[in-house]
Motif scaffolding. Sequence first.
Motif, PDB file in Angstrom:
ATOM      1  N   PHE A   1      12.796 -38.213 -29.359  1.00  0.00           N
ATOM      2  CA  PHE A   1      14.117 -38.163 -30.005  1.00  0.00           C
ATOM      3  C   PHE A   1      13.965 -37.832 -31.490  1.00  0.00           C
ATOM      4  CE2 PHE A   1      16.166 -41.435 -26.862  1.00  0.00           C
ATOM      5  CZ  PHE A   1      16.056 -40.515 -25.838  1.00  0.00           C
ATOM      6  N   ALA A   2      12.987 -38.451 -32.155  1.00  0.00           N
ATOM      7  CA  ALA A   2      12.766 -38.179 -33.581  1.00  0.00           C
ATOM      8  C   ALA A   2      12.363 -36.718 -33.792  1.00  0.00           C
ATOM      9  CB  ALA A   2      11.698 -39.119 -34.140  1.00  0.00           C
ATOM     10  N   GLU A   3      11.469 -36.210 -32.942  1.00  0.00           N
ATOM     11  CA  GLU A   3      11.039 -34.811 -33.050  1.00  0.00           C
ATOM     12  C   GLU A   3      12.200 -33.849 -32.824  1.00  0.00           C
ATOM     13  OE1 GLU A   3       7.972 -34.317 -30.124  1.00  0.00           O
ATOM     14  OE2 GLU A   3       6.601 -35.699 -31.147  1.00  0.00           O
ATOM     15  N   GLN A   4      13.093 -34.206 -31.902  1.00  0.00           N
ATOM     16  CA  GLN A   4      14.216 -33.344 -31.545  1.00  0.00           C
ATOM     17  C   GLN A   4      15.438 -33.573 -32.438  1.00  0.00           C
ATOM     18  OE1 GLN A   4      14.091 -30.946 -28.985  1.00  0.00           O
ATOM     19  NE2 GLN A   4      11.926 -31.442 -28.953  1.00  0.00           N
ATOM     20  N   GLY A   5      15.373 -34.570 -33.307  1.00  0.00           N
ATOM     21  CA  GLY A   5      16.486 -34.862 -34.206  1.00  0.00           C
ATOM     22  C   GLY A   5      17.712 -35.435 -33.507  1.00  0.00           C
ATOM     23  N   VAL A   6      17.487 -36.262 -32.481  1.00  0.00           N
ATOM     24  CA  VAL A   6      18.587 -36.892 -31.753  1.00  0.00           C
ATOM     25  C   VAL A   6      18.378 -38.403 -31.725  1.00  0.00           C
ATOM     26  CG1 VAL A   6      18.997 -34.842 -30.325  1.00  0.00           C
ATOM     27  CG2 VAL A   6      17.480 -36.644 -29.483  1.00  0.00           C
ATOM     28  N   ALA A   7      19.429 -39.119 -31.365  1.00  0.00           N
ATOM     29  CA  ALA A   7      19.358 -40.576 -31.273  1.00  0.00           C
ATOM     30  C   ALA A   7      20.426 -41.045 -30.303  1.00  0.00           C
ATOM     31  CB  ALA A   7      19.587 -41.201 -32.648  1.00  0.00           C
ATOM     32  N   ILE A   8      20.344 -42.323 -29.912  1.00  0.00           N
ATOM     33  CA  ILE A   8      21.420 -42.849 -29.082  1.00  0.00           C
ATOM     34  C   ILE A   8      22.694 -42.840 -29.917  1.00  0.00           C
ATOM     35  CG2 ILE A   8      19.883 -44.220 -27.631  1.00  0.00           C
ATOM     36  CD1 ILE A   8      21.049 -46.726 -29.075  1.00  0.00           C
TER      37      ILE A   8
ATOM     38  N   THR B   1      12.530 -32.097 -21.500  1.00  0.00           N
ATOM     39  CA  THR B   1      13.241 -31.339 -20.468  1.00  0.00           C
ATOM     40  C   THR B   1      14.616 -31.942 -20.211  1.00  0.00           C
ATOM     41  OG1 THR B   1      11.147 -30.731 -19.436  1.00  0.00           O
ATOM     42  CG2 THR B   1      13.126 -30.477 -18.098  1.00  0.00           C
ATOM     43  N   GLY B   2      14.694 -33.269 -20.170  1.00  0.00           N
ATOM     44  CA  GLY B   2      15.982 -33.929 -19.971  1.00  0.00           C
ATOM     45  C   GLY B   2      16.989 -33.546 -21.036  1.00  0.00           C
ATOM     46  N   LEU B   3      16.562 -33.560 -22.277  1.00  0.00           N
ATOM     47  CA  LEU B   3      17.454 -33.139 -23.370  1.00  0.00           C
ATOM     48  C   LEU B   3      17.842 -31.679 -23.202  1.00  0.00           C
ATOM     49  CD1 LEU B   3      15.637 -34.923 -26.331  1.00  0.00           C
ATOM     50  CD2 LEU B   3      17.817 -35.615 -25.272  1.00  0.00           C
ATOM     51  N   GLN B   4      16.882 -30.864 -22.770  1.00  0.00           N
ATOM     52  CA  GLN B   4      17.119 -29.432 -22.586  1.00  0.00           C
ATOM     53  C   GLN B   4      18.192 -29.162 -21.531  1.00  0.00           C
ATOM     54  OE1 GLN B   4      15.059 -27.468 -24.547  1.00  0.00           O
ATOM     55  NE2 GLN B   4      16.100 -25.610 -23.967  1.00  0.00           N
ATOM     56  N   VAL B   5      18.225 -29.981 -20.465  1.00  0.00           N
ATOM     57  CA  VAL B   5      19.185 -29.747 -19.383  1.00  0.00           C
ATOM     58  C   VAL B   5      20.493 -30.509 -19.573  1.00  0.00           C
ATOM     59  CG1 VAL B   5      17.406 -29.155 -17.694  1.00  0.00           C
ATOM     60  CG2 VAL B   5      18.266 -31.524 -17.811  1.00  0.00           C
ATOM     61  N   GLY B   6      20.626 -31.224 -20.700  1.00  0.00           N
ATOM     62  CA  GLY B   6      21.905 -31.857 -20.999  1.00  0.00           C
ATOM     63  C   GLY B   6      21.969 -33.357 -20.867  1.00  0.00           C
TER      64      GLY B   6
END
Length: 142
Positions: free
Chosen positions: A124-131, A86-91
Amino acid sequence: MASERYRQGMEKLKELTAPEDGKPTGHMEVGESFKDIAPDLSRMVVEFAFGDVYSRPGLENKQKVLATISALVAQGTPQIGMHVVTGLQVGLTPDEIAGCIIHLIPYVGFPRALSALKVAQDVFAEQGVAISDELAEELKAR
């Protein structure tokens, strides 16, 4: 007929999630999996958590979700992953989410923070993002 609180809660959920596979609440579990033993749970979650609490003015969605992640890390509950999504979803950025969890170490201890970081790492791995590379380099240089 749905109550005004339920309608407001569903509207807020739509701001926080993306519908998927015919689920209007997307990745957010709002009690549907307990319909056999608690048929009114979903209504209560939508009305109270999202229609009343999440719909209150005063904080932006990003702040609300970051506060939620913090509380879940402190409690060590399994819903952390759902709220990281949800955090990734809201930015929120991965930097902000990971930074928040690290910031909690003095307050919640290493075991809870490490468990939450593992969950965040998996999300993060599932969503394809990283720091960010910039943050990673800055932290390595410390």
